[in-house]
Design an enzyme around this catalytic site. Structure first.
Site, PDB file in Angstrom:
ATOM      1  N   CYS A 181       0.615  -1.446   0.496  1.00  0.00           N
ATOM      2  CA  CYS A 181       0.260  -0.277  -0.061  1.00  0.00           C
ATOM      3  C   CYS A 181       0.961   1.416   0.282  1.00  0.00           C
ATOM      4  CB  CYS A 181      -0.888  -0.375   1.086  1.00  0.00           C
ATOM      5  SG  CYS A 181      -0.052  -0.232   3.071  1.00  0.00           S
ATOM      6  N   HIS A 208      -1.897   2.125   7.353  1.00  0.00           N
ATOM      7  CA  HIS A 208      -2.318   1.924   5.739  1.00  0.00           C
ATOM      8  C   HIS A 208      -2.998   3.347   5.233  1.00  0.00           C
ATOM      9  CE1 HIS A 208      -4.525   0.397   2.388  1.00  0.00           C
ATOM     10  NE2 HIS A 208      -5.364   1.460   2.873  1.00  0.00           N
ATOM     11  N   ASP A 225      -8.312   4.496  -2.739  1.00  0.00           N
ATOM     12  CA  ASP A 225      -7.572   4.085  -2.826  1.00  0.00           C
ATOM     13  C   ASP A 225      -7.384   3.358  -3.735  1.00  0.00           C
ATOM     14  OD1 ASP A 225      -6.395   1.622  -1.715  1.00  0.00           O
ATOM     15  OD2 ASP A 225      -7.248   1.728   0.217  1.00  0.00           O
TER      16      ASP A 225
END
Length: 525
Positions: A181, A208, A225
């Site tokens: 990520c 995250h 995202d």
């Protein structure tokens, strides 16, 4: 677990060679980082606020822009917008508050997820190709080239180590195009800045990161995202992932903003978890960093940013509640915007291949075939490619599947979407208007499976259904004489681990191939 993406990976380079770095990669020169806070949390905020300055480098943004298929994204966005406008007129929706930019954001997310970047989780041993597991972080200075973090993954078979460099240099990430990520959000934020959008790198304290992009039409920041290919679903982490949100900070070259309240539906519980510093200390630090960032800006730009920030703070005053847990934290919004996120079903363009008598020549056959590498259909009836018809526009229906292009391995195939248990794809032929009468049907259907992935192919008329035998890729049927409609349906399922969605693939072929891994041949009387 072993992730089989397409074929066995080649040996992984620890880092680009010195020659390639010197010739291609020119590191972004940032001003020295001067940290003024003793609190570790506030020091991290200073560090992130400094690192995002790299998105403003003109050479880096220009290099990134050349990698983005802008023309294709704009075309797809226009088609998406037209569909929404058509539906809004049909259903008399008056709140179509989306623009072409909003649609391009969605197209960029899809392209980035499905074509540009690759997720790295389970490594393949570079020595024997076996299964590995994370062992430890390397401290070997010979390995720590162009990064300060190298994971070492140990093979379960030969016990040798395979390194996984965790790059943060965006010039290198534009070359490797892989990671988790951190690498995904870092590179995607750069892509957004390369598109000249206001974008922020967002850090959630519980490990995250993602991106926010400012929608000019909607006058608000949109959560994006890239790892999940999702947009404007900020409650997904708290509701869908069961994260205990505490601090979520957004960073850009012009701002640092505490956006925690956008990502929680229970602000009181969040406040109980915020123990890294006093709230007044955090606010003072953010204001001080913001003032430093805006020191050289024009007065008009400062005024604009202040008004935008105040509108955002007003947004935070109202807790948003998820109204559909099954949709992973969807929040309320305009009907048109829900449509763009799949919360209202758009019109499906179902294609039916109509075979008329005047199509059939002396050979008494008609062949429809598809090339996945070039993403095109061809019909032998007129011997030309069918312009503008890609894999989906030639299908009667499809659900949870997409065409995957692996730029690193130069392969293309159709597979199901990440996170979906199965995907389906159906083609439909209308032969009822043909006066010659169908004599036989031959289908060639190439597919590839890994682990316990499976592809089930069914061929049906209105009278009977036939199943392509396991392991077979070709079937000839002479029992279709009375058929007026024929459907061919493929169901993709199975697979193991995080890469299960890739373990059942249709029409896998090299991008240089001109072969047709899928063909339907109809022979008439």
């Amino acid at each position: 677990m072993v992730c089989i993406r397409a074929e066995k990976q080649a040996e992984m380079e620890i880092a680009p060679s010195a020659e390639s770095v010197e010739e291609i990669i020119k590191p972004v020169a940032l001003p020295p980082l001067v940290q003024t806070y003793s609190n570790p949390f506030l020091r991290r905020i200073e560090m992130y606020a400094h690192n995002v300055l790299q998105y403003e480098d003109k050479n880096l943004r220009g290099r990134c822009r050349k990698l983005i298929p802008v023309t294709l994204l704009e075309y797809n966005a226009q088609e998406r917008l037209r569909s929404i406008q058509k539906l809004s007129k049909k259903d008399k929706l008056l709140d179509v508050d989306v623009s072409l930019q909003d649609m391009i954001i969605l197209e960029l997310l899809s392209w980035f997820k499905n074509y540009f970047f690759t997720w790295v989780d389970c490594m393949e041993c570079k020595h024997c190709g076996g299964e590995t597991a994370f062992s430890h972080m390397s401290t070997d200075p010979k390995l720590l080239v162009y990064t300060e973090r190298i994971e070492l993954h140990r093979c379960r078979s030969c016990h040798e180590f395979t390194p996984f460099p965790r790059y943060t240099d965006l010039n290198i990430l534009l070359e490797t195009r892989r990671g988790r990520c951190g690498e995904w959000a870092n590179t995607f934020t750069l892509c957004c800045r390369a598109m000249n959008w206001d974008a922020r790198f967002v850090v959630e304290e519980n490990d995250h990161v993602w991106t926010e992009v400012y929608s000019i039409t909607q006058k608000r920041w949109l959560h994006c995202d890239p790892c999940e290919n999702i947009c404007d679903t900020p409650l997904i982490y708290e509701t869908g992932w069961n994260k205990n949100i505490s601090y979520v900070i957004a960073y850009s070259a012009e701002e640092v903003q505490d956006v925690t309240w956008r990502y929680s539906s229970n602000h009181k519980e969040v406040l109980k978890r915020r123990k890294n510093c006093l709230e007044a200390e955090l606010l003072d630090a953010l204001l001080e960093i913001r003032d430093k960032k805006q020191k050289e800006l024009s007065e008009s730009r400062k005024e604009y940013l202040t008004k935008r920030m105040l509108m955002e703070v007003v947004e935070f005053l109202v807790e948003k509640k998820p109204n559909d847990v099954d949709n992973k934290g969807r929040i309320s919004g305009s009907a048109a915007w829900k449509l763009t996120r799949g919360e209202i079903q758009s019109e499906v363009k179902s294609h039916i291949w109509s075979i008329h008598s005047n199509y059939i020549g002396d050979s008494k056959t008609v062949t429809i075939k598809y090339c996945c590498s070039q993403d095109k259909y061809e019909c032998s009836a007129d011997s030309i490619s069918i312009n503008g018809m890609d894999w989906s526009s030639g299908a009667f229906s499809h659900e949870s599947v997409f065409r995957k292009v692996e730029e690193d391995w130069k392969m293309a195939y159709i597979c199901r979407k990440d996170g979906e248990e199965k995907g389906t794809l159906t083609w439909k032929l209308d032969v009822g208007s043909n006066q010659r009468g169908l004599k036989s049907l031959d289908v060639f259907f190439d597919y590839t499976t890994f682990e316990n992935g499976a592809v089930d192919v069914t061929i049906c008329s209105e009278h009977a259904c036939y199943i392509l035998p396991k392991g077979e890729k070709q079937i000839s049927l002479s029992e279709m004489q009375a058929a007026r409609e024929i459907t061919i349906t493929a169901v993709l399922k199975g697979g193991k681990g995080d890469c299960a969605w890739q373990h059942a693939q249709l029409f896998r072929q090299h991008l240089d191939s001109s072969e047709y891994p899928f063909s339907i041949t109809l022979t008439f009387e």
